[in-house]
Write a protein that holds these residues in place. Structure first.
Motif, PDB file in Angstrom:
ATOM      1  N   UNK A 225       0.798  -1.227   0.000  1.00 35.56           N
ATOM      2  CA  UNK A 225       0.000   0.000   0.000  1.00 35.56           C
ATOM      3  C   UNK A 225       0.828   1.273   0.000  1.00 35.56           C
ATOM      4  N   UNK A 226       0.192   2.388   0.377  1.00 39.63           N
ATOM      5  CA  UNK A 226       0.834   3.710   0.272  1.00 39.63           C
ATOM      6  C   UNK A 226       2.100   3.846   1.123  1.00 39.63           C
ATOM      7  N   UNK A 229       4.746   2.438  -0.967  1.00 39.46           N
ATOM      8  CA  UNK A 229       5.001   3.370  -2.077  1.00 39.46           C
ATOM      9  C   UNK A 229       6.018   4.427  -1.647  1.00 39.46           C
ATOM     10  N   UNK A 233      10.610   5.205  -2.648  1.00 37.11           N
ATOM     11  CA  UNK A 233      11.267   6.404  -3.193  1.00 37.11           C
ATOM     12  C   UNK A 233      12.597   6.704  -2.519  1.00 37.11           C
ATOM     13  N   UNK A 259      -3.968   0.092  -6.329  1.00 35.10           N
ATOM     14  CA  UNK A 259      -3.143   0.725  -7.355  1.00 35.10           C
ATOM     15  C   UNK A 259      -2.132   1.651  -6.686  1.00 35.10           C
ATOM     16  N   UNK A 260      -0.961   1.734  -7.287  1.00 32.76           N
ATOM     17  CA  UNK A 260       0.062   2.634  -6.760  1.00 32.76           C
ATOM     18  C   UNK A 260       1.107   2.884  -7.825  1.00 32.76           C
ATOM     19  N   UNK A 261       2.084   3.723  -7.501  1.00 33.97           N
ATOM     20  CA  UNK A 261       3.150   3.991  -8.471  1.00 33.97           C
ATOM     21  C   UNK A 261       3.880   2.691  -8.801  1.00 33.97           C
ATOM     22  N   UNK A 262       4.138   2.465 -10.075  1.00 32.32           N
ATOM     23  CA  UNK A 262       4.831   1.232 -10.455  1.00 32.32           C
ATOM     24  C   UNK A 262       6.261   1.238  -9.919  1.00 32.32           C
ATOM     25  N   UNK A 263       6.754   0.061  -9.630  1.00 32.07           N
ATOM     26  CA  UNK A 263       8.068  -0.042  -8.982  1.00 32.07           C
ATOM     27  C   UNK A 263       9.209  -0.255  -9.965  1.00 32.07           C
ATOM     28  N   UNK A 264       8.891  -0.619 -11.213  1.00 31.65           N
ATOM     29  CA  UNK A 264       9.956  -1.060 -12.117  1.00 31.65           C
ATOM     30  C   UNK A 264      11.084  -0.045 -12.261  1.00 31.65           C
ATOM     31  N   UNK A 265      10.726   1.217 -12.541  1.00 32.35           N
ATOM     32  CA  UNK A 265      11.803   2.177 -12.795  1.00 32.35           C
ATOM     33  C   UNK A 265      12.599   2.441 -11.518  1.00 32.35           C
ATOM     34  N   UNK A 266      11.951   2.303 -10.360  1.00 27.47           N
ATOM     35  CA  UNK A 266      12.678   2.495  -9.092  1.00 27.47           C
ATOM     36  C   UNK A 266      13.662   1.352  -8.848  1.00 27.47           C
TER      37      UNK A 266
ATOM     38  N   UNK B 258       2.534   6.998 -13.908  1.00 31.61           N
ATOM     39  CA  UNK B 258       3.006   5.614 -13.990  1.00 31.61           C
ATOM     40  C   UNK B 258       2.422   4.799 -12.840  1.00 31.61           C
ATOM     41  N   UNK B 260      -0.077   1.685 -11.438  1.00 30.88           N
ATOM     42  CA  UNK B 260      -0.577   0.375 -11.841  1.00 30.88           C
ATOM     43  C   UNK B 260      -0.880  -0.451 -10.613  1.00 30.88           C
ATOM     44  N   UNK B 262      -0.460  -2.729  -7.603  1.00 26.60           N
ATOM     45  CA  UNK B 262       0.747  -2.971  -6.807  1.00 26.60           C
ATOM     46  C   UNK B 262       1.180  -4.429  -6.924  1.00 26.60           C
TER      47      UNK B 262
END
Lengths: 339, 339
Positions: A225-226, A229, A233, A259-266, B258, B260, B262
């Protein structure tokens, strides 16, 4: 006349957050032990967030609970009929149905030593919750001295053990929990370096940033969850994220609720690792983990809390309380005293 | 009079998808090589999606490009002045500025053997892209015979190599790409078992399900975004996900672009591992990887495609094309012929 007892069954599969109507109390006979079995009396029942997953009829790491059948889980019981190996009065642990008495194969029970720690500890710090913390943190998280370890659900049974083991390993430990009482417990009693009340923090992202000036090397994730998220970061290079629980999403009815910010780029930017696990993945190393935990416990390096609810009839309530953050440490139900 | 040449600089940091105005062509003198340097003439320039990240001024695995300075990357060049070790006419590879001539320390250049493969291959299958596929797939993905490997961005330079290595290892390979031409290429030329055109599939989730009846054991993720969301629903127990690229999110201006489902509960349910990486993490094993790739290439087990755009002035266009999926295989720019 056969003696009767109460059993708790799964009446229907919960929609979202479980409610009382998902459970059914059924009166059943006290069973007769067959050859190779003993009759045991339930003393303590463990309720755990992962059970929510088993109430769903979906692909997961353990079989779903069957509808109209007894729920089950970790139980401490007293042997009340002599077996081949076990004797009346022995205190045992096993995965048993939620009922007052069970007839169980002796091989499915393990005798515990209540001189080392109270019986209930074997459902917590010396049991699956302690081992979950131990293997998740040390095998996936691999904290090094001086690194920053963040743990969510930090006042829970797993989280509080994770933080203490991380301290033993020389890490700087930051806990996230949901009440000022829990925050005090983490900082005063468990000596966490920082603890954040996510319910009262104005800005969880900023609060985490302040608590982790050197970034995050290990994030032991109990909640998803949040909160997760925000932690994502702050990852340092080569961060490790044991993904142990996602209590905030267990009750999501569909993907749209989680739903939350996708983790791939992180993960790419920091070259970090996220790994889901369940304690049974490590079953071949349980004795190693249990031995180490017992040593730390004896040496006074590990503390644990239990929330013990009294009475068989309160098992569903205690389970539902897990999703409201009502428990501090391991949530147990005391069903009866040993004879 | 000093000879002059063109250089491409970063004029400003892109907002979202890069545009022409983010680049500047500057006329600069052809430099004089100093002691220990040679003058080289640029033959081929590599443009790669990861460069988008370097255009941003944020914490990442490589230094951001400086504003008003030359952009740079993998370049094949011809030595045009004798050095101590390198001789006129040698073909070399290095990380060089986007300009027509450079004066470079000999130690920053590596001579390549153009009898083994054409010079351009050293920017692709025998270079960073081949090594990215090799280490990401074999070190993190660890495909076993008979397992299902899904690769997104499958017709790209990295993706097409990933799929072929997975085939060499005996896996069943499913590629995801964005045009029927690419799908044909994957199935006909590279012998992928299945390939899905995500742009024309009615329901990417269903298409993946049909293509992966036994679930997904390895997902080599080049794209992130909704495609990866769909793959995450099909993970088998103990799946491995090398997270190599997230091209769909590189141009996101904020987290809100971005979002999606989780991943935490999916990782727990399947006890799966996701790991971000960059090829330079494996720099101490490059020679192992390059040797194996060259062997497979010689044995005819690896095929590769290049999209070669002609002309220095077209470098920005070729770079921008990466984000429109215009390239098939490695995107290069041919700047000049060897003398």
């Amino acid at each position: 006349m056969t003696a009767s007892q109460q059993q708790i069954q799964l009446a229907r599969r919960p929609q979202g957050i479980p409610v009382h109507e998902d459970f059914r109390f059924e009166t059943i006979p006290v069973p007769e032990p067959k050859q190779g079995e003993v009759l045991v009396k339930t003393l303590y029942v463990s309720v755990d967030p992962y059970m929510r997953g088993r109430m769903q009829d979906t692909k997961s790491y353990v079989e779903p609970f069957a509808l109209d059948k007894a729920l089950s889980g970790g139980v401490i019981a007293e042997v009340v009929s002599d077996g081949n190996h076990l004797k009346k009065g022995d205190i045992v642990i096993g995965n048993l149905s939620w009922q007052e008495f069970s007839a169980v194969s002796e091989s499915a029970l393990r005798k515990i030593d209540t001189s080392l720690a109270p019986a209930s500890a074997y459902l917590g710090i010396l049991g699956m919750t302690g081992l979950t913390a131990y293997f998740g943190l040390l095998d996936i998280g691999r904290p090094k001295e001086g690194e920053t370890v963040v743990v969510s659900g930090a006042a829970g049974a797993v989280g509080s053990t994770v933080g203490q083991i991380a301290k033993i390993k020389g890490a700087r430990v930051v806990g996230i929990a949901g009440s000022d009482e829990k925050i005090d417990y983490l900082k005063q009693e468990l000596q966490f370096d920082e603890a954040i009340n996510y319910k009262t923090a104005d800005d969880i992202q900023k609060a985490l940033q302040n608590a982790c000036p050197d970034g995050v090397d290990v994030y032991f994730d109990n909640v998803g969850g949040p909160i997760s998220d925000a932690v994502m970061n702050l990852l340092n290079e080569f961060a490790r994220i044991p993904v142990c629980g996602a209590i905030s999403s267990y009750n999501a009815e569909s993907e749209a609720d989680d739903m939350g910010p996708r983790v791939q780029s992180k993960l790419i930017k920091t070259k970090s690792l996220m790994q889901g696990f369940i304690v049974s993945d490590y079953s071949d190393r349980f004795s190693e983990g249990a031995k180490q935990l017992a040593e730390w416990l004896k040496a006074g390096k590990l503390h644990y809390e239990e929330t013990i609810t009294e009475g068989f009839e309160n098992i569903p309530d205690a389970f539902l309380g897990l999703f409201k953050g009502e428990n501090k440490g391991k949530q147990l139900i005391k069903v009866s005293d040993p004879s």
